[in-house]
Design a protein around this motif. Sequence first.
Motif, PDB file in Angstrom:
ATOM      1  N   UNK A 191       0.811  -1.225   0.000  1.00  0.00           N
ATOM      2  CA  UNK A 191       0.000   0.000   0.000  1.00  0.00           C
ATOM      3  C   UNK A 191       0.841   1.270   0.000  1.00  0.00           C
ATOM      4  N   UNK A 192       2.155   1.151  -0.068  1.00  0.00           N
ATOM      5  CA  UNK A 192       3.017   2.326  -0.053  1.00  0.00           C
ATOM      6  C   UNK A 192       3.402   2.739  -1.466  1.00  0.00           C
ATOM      7  N   UNK A 249      11.192   2.707  -1.085  1.00  0.00           N
ATOM      8  CA  UNK A 249      12.642   2.835  -1.244  1.00  0.00           C
ATOM      9  C   UNK A 249      13.279   3.453   0.007  1.00  0.00           C
ATOM     10  N   UNK A 250      12.609   4.437   0.587  1.00  0.00           N
ATOM     11  CA  UNK A 250      13.129   5.064   1.804  1.00  0.00           C
ATOM     12  C   UNK A 250      13.154   4.072   2.963  1.00  0.00           C
ATOM     13  N   UNK A 304      13.371   0.837   2.654  1.00  0.00           N
ATOM     14  CA  UNK A 304      14.458  -0.108   2.353  1.00  0.00           C
ATOM     15  C   UNK A 304      15.783   0.407   2.900  1.00  0.00           C
ATOM     16  N   UNK A 305      16.072   1.676   2.629  1.00  0.00           N
ATOM     17  CA  UNK A 305      17.354   2.254   3.064  1.00  0.00           C
ATOM     18  C   UNK A 305      17.470   2.241   4.583  1.00  0.00           C
ATOM     19  N   UNK A 306      16.384   2.623   5.266  1.00  0.00           N
ATOM     20  CA  UNK A 306      16.428   2.661   6.737  1.00  0.00           C
ATOM     21  C   UNK A 306      16.626   1.267   7.322  1.00  0.00           C
ATOM     22  N   UNK A 307      15.876   0.303   6.787  1.00  0.00           N
ATOM     23  CA  UNK A 307      15.985  -1.062   7.304  1.00  0.00           C
ATOM     24  C   UNK A 307      17.382  -1.627   7.049  1.00  0.00           C
ATOM     25  N   UNK A 308      17.922  -1.373   5.858  1.00  0.00           N
ATOM     26  CA  UNK A 308      19.236  -1.930   5.523  1.00  0.00           C
ATOM     27  C   UNK A 308      20.338  -1.314   6.385  1.00  0.00           C
TER      28      UNK A 308
END
Length: 271
Positions: free
Chosen positions: A228-229, A235-236, A238-242
């Motif tokens: 739902x995003x 993508x943002x 993804x960066x934070x989690x990684x």
Amino acid sequence: MTSKQPSTKLVTTRVEDAIAHVRLARPDKLNALTLETLDDLVRTARWLRRDRTLRAVVIAGEGDSFCSGLDFPTVMRTPRRIAGAFMPAPWRGTNLFQEACWAWRRVPVPVIAAVHGHCYGGGVQIALGADFRLATPDSKWSVLEGKWGIIPDMTGMRSLSEVVGIDVAKRLTMTAEVISGSEAARIGLVTEVHDDPLAAATALAGRLATRSPDAVAAAKRLLDGAVTSSARRTFARERREQLRLLLLRNTRIAQQAVRRKTSPDFRPRAR
């Protein structure tokens, strides 16, 4: 476990080797759902959610069926309780019927539904709350609410359309047709078919437990949210989690195990 196991009558739980084995335990009624069953499901999911040593959950039904749906005669005896159960909690956005299914989405480890026999109505929606659905080829699936002139309202509208797509979700909901586990797998409602889905689910849970619990939890959060995003927001995230994963001890343990060709000994999940 980080807290005391809740006392539940219609849902049983056993945790072994960091895998929770959850069972709907009303086999004489084909595990038909009562308000008490819904309460037990919510309490069990919340308890498991707090355990950072947990690696996976396998949910199944005792007896001849996974779940035959809502036990209307029993539930309708207590109209006041129905009214209360229908009201959503403002801090969660779900009522009791919805939380009994969506609570499994909130559990930060993989949840695997092992389905045999009947999987009707609310049973389908509980299975859709899991990350994976393994079923016998001859299991019976139906979004049965349409037969009674109503719609699935236990988060099924959201989860069904996510899993099978809008057109197939409309067909299943509007027709209330009964399909086999094999057909359910063909249309994407079921992940895999197995003669013994419980054994297959336990084996899958064991394989998932060999991966970093932090990476698995991050994958679940990201993929559930990506539906739902917007692409930009995903993508943002993804960066934070990684970035966070790169700083965690379990990531280092996984990388060291690969280099040394050994089995990793992971620590409890960070969150």
